[in-house]
Design a protein around this motif. Structure first.
Motif, PDB file in Angstrom:
ATOM      1  N   LEU A 214       0.817  -1.214   0.000  1.00 46.73           N
ATOM      2  CA  LEU A 214       0.000   0.000   0.000  1.00 46.73           C
ATOM      3  C   LEU A 214       0.854   1.268   0.000  1.00 46.73           C
ATOM      4  O   LEU A 214       0.512   2.260  -0.650  1.00 46.73           O
ATOM      5  CB  LEU A 214      -0.924  -0.021   1.228  1.00 46.73           C
ATOM      6  CG  LEU A 214      -2.175   0.843   1.169  1.00 46.73           C
ATOM      7  CD1 LEU A 214      -3.003   0.544  -0.064  1.00 46.73           C
ATOM      8  CD2 LEU A 214      -3.002   0.628   2.431  1.00 46.73           C
ATOM      9  N   SER A 215       2.001   1.229   0.693  1.00 48.23           N
ATOM     10  CA  SER A 215       2.833   2.441   0.765  1.00 48.23           C
ATOM     11  C   SER A 215       3.422   2.768  -0.610  1.00 48.23           C
ATOM     12  O   SER A 215       3.620   3.934  -0.937  1.00 48.23           O
ATOM     13  CB  SER A 215       3.935   2.264   1.798  1.00 48.23           C
ATOM     14  OG  SER A 215       4.947   1.416   1.308  1.00 48.23           O
ATOM     15  N   TRP A 216       3.686   1.761  -1.428  1.00 49.11           N
ATOM     16  CA  TRP A 216       4.172   2.014  -2.799  1.00 49.11           C
ATOM     17  C   TRP A 216       3.069   2.650  -3.635  1.00 49.11           C
ATOM     18  O   TRP A 216       3.313   3.530  -4.444  1.00 49.11           O
ATOM     19  CB  TRP A 216       4.601   0.711  -3.468  1.00 49.11           C
ATOM     20  CG  TRP A 216       5.903   0.159  -2.994  1.00 49.11           C
ATOM     21  CD1 TRP A 216       6.428   0.259  -1.731  1.00 49.11           C
ATOM     22  CD2 TRP A 216       6.846  -0.595  -3.766  1.00 49.11           C
ATOM     23  NE1 TRP A 216       7.620  -0.395  -1.694  1.00 49.11           N
ATOM     24  CE2 TRP A 216       7.905  -0.933  -2.902  1.00 49.11           C
ATOM     25  CE3 TRP A 216       6.875  -1.030  -5.099  1.00 49.11           C
ATOM     26  CZ2 TRP A 216       8.998  -1.678  -3.341  1.00 49.11           C
ATOM     27  CZ3 TRP A 216       7.965  -1.783  -5.541  1.00 49.11           C
ATOM     28  CH2 TRP A 216       9.018  -2.095  -4.653  1.00 49.11           C
ATOM     29  N   ARG A 217       1.839   2.156  -3.442  1.00 48.50           N
ATOM     30  CA  ARG A 217       0.718   2.723  -4.211  1.00 48.50           C
ATOM     31  C   ARG A 217       0.551   4.188  -3.832  1.00 48.50           C
ATOM     32  O   ARG A 217       0.329   5.045  -4.696  1.00 48.50           O
ATOM     33  CB  ARG A 217      -0.577   1.976  -3.898  1.00 48.50           C
ATOM     34  CG  ARG A 217      -0.517   0.493  -4.205  1.00 48.50           C
ATOM     35  CD  ARG A 217      -1.845  -0.155  -3.838  1.00 48.50           C
ATOM     36  NE  ARG A 217      -1.691  -1.577  -3.597  1.00 48.50           N
ATOM     37  CZ  ARG A 217      -2.633  -2.352  -3.070  1.00 48.50           C
ATOM     38  NH1 ARG A 217      -3.792  -1.834  -2.717  1.00 48.50           N
ATOM     39  NH2 ARG A 217      -2.422  -3.639  -2.890  1.00 48.50           N
ATOM     40  N   ALA A 218       0.657   4.477  -2.530  1.00 49.76           N
ATOM     41  CA  ALA A 218       0.546   5.862  -2.071  1.00 49.76           C
ATOM     42  C   ALA A 218       1.681   6.687  -2.674  1.00 49.76           C
ATOM     43  O   ALA A 218       1.473   7.809  -3.136  1.00 49.76           O
ATOM     44  CB  ALA A 218       0.577   5.917  -0.555  1.00 49.76           C
ATOM     45  N   GLY A 219       2.892   6.106  -2.681  1.00 44.58           N
ATOM     46  CA  GLY A 219       4.052   6.804  -3.248  1.00 44.58           C
ATOM     47  C   GLY A 219       3.877   7.055  -4.736  1.00 44.58           C
ATOM     48  O   GLY A 219       4.180   8.141  -5.239  1.00 44.58           O
ATOM     49  N   ALA A 220       3.357   6.053  -5.434  1.00 44.46           N
ATOM     50  CA  ALA A 220       3.156   6.198  -6.879  1.00 44.46           C
ATOM     51  C   ALA A 220       2.099   7.261  -7.169  1.00 44.46           C
ATOM     52  O   ALA A 220       2.242   8.054  -8.102  1.00 44.46           O
ATOM     53  CB  ALA A 220       2.754   4.851  -7.490  1.00 44.46           C
TER      54      ALA A 220
ATOM     55  N   GLY B  61       7.427   8.161  -1.161  1.00 44.18           N
ATOM     56  CA  GLY B  61       6.514   9.280  -1.388  1.00 44.18           C
ATOM     57  C   GLY B  61       5.421   9.392  -0.348  1.00 44.18           C
ATOM     58  O   GLY B  61       4.970  10.489  -0.041  1.00 44.18           O
ATOM     59  N   SER B  62       5.005   8.238   0.219  1.00 43.60           N
ATOM     60  CA  SER B  62       3.899   8.302   1.169  1.00 43.60           C
ATOM     61  C   SER B  62       4.299   9.126   2.392  1.00 43.60           C
ATOM     62  O   SER B  62       3.470   9.817   2.972  1.00 43.60           O
ATOM     63  CB  SER B  62       3.453   6.895   1.573  1.00 43.60           C
ATOM     64  OG  SER B  62       4.543   6.136   2.010  1.00 43.60           O
TER      65      SER B  62
ATOM     66  N   THR C  19      -6.208   2.311  -4.247  1.00 47.36           N
ATOM     67  CA  THR C  19      -5.142   2.772  -5.142  1.00 47.36           C
ATOM     68  C   THR C  19      -4.071   3.573  -4.409  1.00 47.36           C
ATOM     69  O   THR C  19      -3.125   4.022  -5.029  1.00 47.36           O
ATOM     70  CB  THR C  19      -5.707   3.658  -6.267  1.00 47.36           C
ATOM     71  OG1 THR C  19      -6.366   4.788  -5.677  1.00 47.36           O
ATOM     72  CG2 THR C  19      -6.688   2.901  -7.121  1.00 47.36           C
ATOM     73  N   GLY C  20      -4.230   3.787  -3.113  1.00 45.52           N
ATOM     74  CA  GLY C  20      -3.133   4.386  -2.354  1.00 45.52           C
ATOM     75  C   GLY C  20      -3.466   5.647  -1.583  1.00 45.52           C
ATOM     76  O   GLY C  20      -2.894   5.884  -0.536  1.00 45.52           O
ATOM     77  N   TRP C  21      -4.368   6.476  -2.097  1.00 48.86           N
ATOM     78  CA  TRP C  21      -4.601   7.722  -1.356  1.00 48.86           C
ATOM     79  C   TRP C  21      -5.399   7.470  -0.090  1.00 48.86           C
ATOM     80  O   TRP C  21      -6.141   6.494   0.017  1.00 48.86           O
ATOM     81  CB  TRP C  21      -5.250   8.803  -2.227  1.00 48.86           C
ATOM     82  CG  TRP C  21      -6.564   8.475  -2.856  1.00 48.86           C
ATOM     83  CD1 TRP C  21      -6.760   7.955  -4.100  1.00 48.86           C
ATOM     84  CD2 TRP C  21      -7.875   8.651  -2.285  1.00 48.86           C
ATOM     85  NE1 TRP C  21      -8.109   7.795  -4.337  1.00 48.86           N
ATOM     86  CE2 TRP C  21      -8.803   8.221  -3.243  1.00 48.86           C
ATOM     87  CE3 TRP C  21      -8.339   9.136  -1.076  1.00 48.86           C
ATOM     88  CZ2 TRP C  21     -10.176   8.241  -3.029  1.00 48.86           C
ATOM     89  CZ3 TRP C  21      -9.709   9.157  -0.842  1.00 48.86           C
ATOM     90  CH2 TRP C  21     -10.608   8.715  -1.816  1.00 48.86           C
TER      91      TRP C  21
ATOM     92  N   GLY D 191      10.548   8.508  -5.123  1.00 44.85           N
ATOM     93  CA  GLY D 191       9.243   9.055  -4.761  1.00 44.85           C
ATOM     94  C   GLY D 191       8.222   7.957  -4.557  1.00 44.85           C
ATOM     95  O   GLY D 191       7.385   8.032  -3.664  1.00 44.85           O
ATOM     96  N   THR D 192       8.295   6.915  -5.406  1.00 50.76           N
ATOM     97  CA  THR D 192       7.339   5.820  -5.282  1.00 50.76           C
ATOM     98  C   THR D 192       7.566   5.052  -3.981  1.00 50.76           C
ATOM     99  O   THR D 192       6.630   4.674  -3.288  1.00 50.76           O
ATOM    100  CB  THR D 192       7.456   4.883  -6.488  1.00 50.76           C
ATOM    101  OG1 THR D 192       7.249   5.645  -7.669  1.00 50.76           O
ATOM    102  CG2 THR D 192       6.457   3.762  -6.408  1.00 50.76           C
ATOM    103  N   LEU D 193       8.862   4.861  -3.631  1.00 46.69           N
ATOM    104  CA  LEU D 193       9.166   4.088  -2.430  1.00 46.69           C
ATOM    105  C   LEU D 193       8.873   4.883  -1.159  1.00 46.69           C
ATOM    106  O   LEU D 193       8.377   4.344  -0.184  1.00 46.69           O
ATOM    107  CB  LEU D 193      10.634   3.649  -2.450  1.00 46.69           C
ATOM    108  CG  LEU D 193      10.976   2.636  -3.540  1.00 46.69           C
ATOM    109  CD1 LEU D 193      12.462   2.301  -3.523  1.00 46.69           C
ATOM    110  CD2 LEU D 193      10.172   1.364  -3.343  1.00 46.69           C
TER     111      LEU D 193
END
Lengths: 226, 218
Positions: A163-169, B15-16, B95-97, B11-13
Motif C-alpha cells: 500500500l505504501s508504494w501505491r501511495a508513493g506512486a 513518497g507516502s 489505489t493508495g490515497w 518518490g514511489t518508495l
C-alpha cells in the motif's frame, strides 16, 4: 536528387529561398502525435481528479480506460519515429540533445546573470541546433514520461505492490503531472513568442537568418550524409 | 534523464512519507484554496461511475428487504431517530490515497438488520445505489467484524451529494470502494455477490491489511 530534396535534416547549400530544414516530416508527426496524446492525458487526468470536472464528466471507468491507453501509447510515436530509415533526422536530433557544449554552459551562466540583474543583456554564445533550455526540457520530458508510465502502470496493476508504494506512486504521478503541465505551458508560451520557430513545427523550415541568430553552430555542422 | 528516473523511483518508495509531510504543511498554513487544487492536501478524490454525481430523489427512502421478517422503508429522519454510532477513522483507497481522521455518524448495519429481522437462510448483504450502477456486498460476519455503519453524517456535516449523500455505507478496516455511496437498497441474500468495483478489477478481499482484524469488534 533535385535541388529541393529535403530528406536530410539540414541542406543549406541546396535549400531554396534561404530556408533550412529544421524538422522533417517524421519529427513533426511525432511531435503532434505526442502533443495530442498529451492533451488527452491532461484532459482525462483532470477529469479523474478534480471534483467539479468529475461532476461534469463522470463515467469514471471510461475515462480511466482512455487515460490508460493514451498513456501506454505515449512512447509509441517516438519509438516508431526512431526506427528504420525514416528515423535518421530524429536520431540525429536526439544525439544533439545529449551533447553539451561550452557554449551551452556559457548560455546558462548568461541566463542566470541576466535573471539576477548582474548583466544587462543576455550573452549570445554560438549555440547548436538546440539551446540548453530545450536540452533540459527534452531530458525532463523523456525521464518524466518514463516515470509517469512506471507509476501509472503501478497504479493500474497495483495488486502485487504494498500500500505504501501505491501511495508513493500516486504522490509522484500527481505532482509530476502538475510539473508537466507547468513545463508544457512554458513550452507553448515560448513557441508562441517565436512565430518562426513555431511555424517550423508545421512546415519544417526556418530562414537562414533565424538559424544564424538562434543556432549558428548548427549551420556550421557538416552536412548529413545520405 | 536518469536523475529524473531516480527521483521517480525514490518518490514511489518513500513518497507516502513526503506526502504526509506535505499534507501537514498545507494544513498548517491553512492553504485550503491551494490544497484543494494541489495533490497532497490529503483530500478525497471523489469518484463517480455514472454521468456526474447523482442527486437524491426528493422522496428518498432506504429500503431493507430480501430475506427479512419485516421489510423496512426508512426516510432519512427515520434513520436518524435510531441509535447512532460515531466513528473517527481513516478513509483508505485501494489505489493508495488516504484521508486521515474522517468523522462518521450512522446506524450500525447489524442493528439495522436485527431491526428488520434476519431470516436464518440469510448470509450476506447486497447493497444498491440510486445512481443505478454502483453495487456492493458484505457478509453478515464482515458486517459484525467491521462494525460497518449506514452513515448519514461525514466530516461533521450531513453527507454531501459528491460524497454519496444523503446516506452511504462506511466499512472500517476495508478499502473505500466498500463504502458504497448514494445507498438506497439493502437486501439480505444467501451469499455475497461481487460488487461493481470487484467486477471491474478491484480485489474481492477488501481488508486493508489483507485479513480481518485480530479481535472482533464489540
Amino acid at each position: 536528387m533535385s535541388a529541393t530534396q529535403v530528406s536530410t535534416d539540414r541542406a543549406p547549400e541546396s535549400s531554396s529561398r534561404g530556408l533550412v530544414l529544421r524538422f522533417d516530416g517524421v519529427e513533426r508527426a511525432v511531435h503532434w502525435l505526442n502533443a495530442s496524446l498529451f492533451l488527452i492525458l491532461v484532459g482525462t487526468g483532470a477529469a479523474l481528479y478534480f471534483t467539479p470536472l468529475i461532476a461534469l464528466v463522470g463515467r469514471r471507468r471510461l475515462v480511466e480506460e482512455i487515460h490508460l491507453y493514451a498513456g501506454l501509447a505515449l512512447p509509441l510515436p517516438v519509438l516508431l519515429g526512431l526506427a528504420g530509415r525514416w528515423g535518421r533526422a530524429l536520431r540525429r536530433d536526439i544525439g544533439r540533445f545529449n551533447r553539451w557544449s561550452e557554449a551551452d554552459l556559457e548560455w546558462l551562466h548568461g541566463l542566470v546573470d541576466t535573471a539576477s540583474g548582474r548583466r544587462r543583456s543576455a550573452v549570445r554564445p554560438a549555440l547548436g541546433k538546440f539551446n540548453p533550455g530545450q536540452k533540459l526540457n527534452a531530458a525532463f520530458v523523456a525521464g518524466g514520461g518514463l516515470v509517469m508510465l512506471g507509476t501509472g502502470s503501478l497504479l493500474r496493476w497495483y495488486e502485487p505492490f504494498p500500500l505504501s508504494w501505491r501511495a508513493g506512486a500516486t504522490f509522484v504521478h500527481n505532482w509530476l503531472a502538475v510539473l508537466f503541465v507547468l513545463v508544457i505551458v512554458g513550452h507553448i508560451s515560448l513557441a508562441l513568442a517565436d512565430r518562426e520557430a513555431l511555424r517550423s513545427m508545421f512546415g519544417g523550415r526556418v530562414s537562414r537568418g533565424w538559424a544564424a541568430r538562434h543556432a549558428p553552430a548548427w549551420l556550421e555542422e557538416p552536412a548529413d550524409r545520405p | 534523464m536518469l536523475s529524473v528516473l531516480g527521483l521517480g523511483a525514490l518518490g514511489t518508495l518513500f513518497g507516502s512519507h513526503v506526502q504526509a509531510g506535505i499534507s501537514g504543511l498545507l494544513n498548517s498554513v491553512h492553504a485550503n484554496g491551494l490544497a484543494s487544487v494541489l495533490p497532497g492536501g490529503g483530500q478525497f478524490t471523489i469518484y463517480t461511475v455514472t454521468n456526474g454525481y447523482p442527486a437524491a430523489p426528493a422522496d428518498y427512502r432506504l429500503r431493507v428487504g430480501g430475506l427479512v421478517e419485516r421489510p423496512l422503508s426508512l426516510s432519512l429522519g427515520d434513520l436518524q431517530s435510531l441509535p447512532a454510532t460515531h466513528l473517527t477513522r481513516d478513509f483508505q483507497c485501494v489505489t493508495g490515497w488516504v484521508v486521515s481522521g474522517v468523522h462518521w455518524v450512522g446506524v450500525r448495519l447489524s442493528d439495522l438488520a436485527d431491526h428488520a429481522g434476519v431470516q436464518p437462510s440469510a448470509r450476506a448483504f447486497r447493497f444498491t445505489s440510486f445512481d443505478g450502477v454502483y453495487t456492493e456486498s458484505l457478509t453478515l460476519e464482515q458486517a459484525r467484524q467491521t462494525g460497518a455503519i449506514v452513515a448519514y453524517s461525514m466530516l461533521g456535516a450531513p453527507i454531501t451529494r459528491e460524497h454519496g449523500g444523503p446516506v452511504r455505507l462506511y466499512v472500517p478496516d476495508m478499502f473505500g470502494y466498500k463504502a458504497i455511496k448514494w445507498l438506497s437498497g439493502i437486501e439480505l441474500v444467501t451469499q455475497a455477490p461481487p460488487g461493481y468495483w470487484e467486477q471491474n478489477g478491484y480485489p474481492v478481499n477488501a481488508w486493508i491489511s489483507g485479513q480481518p482484524p485480530a479481535a472482533p469488534k464489540v
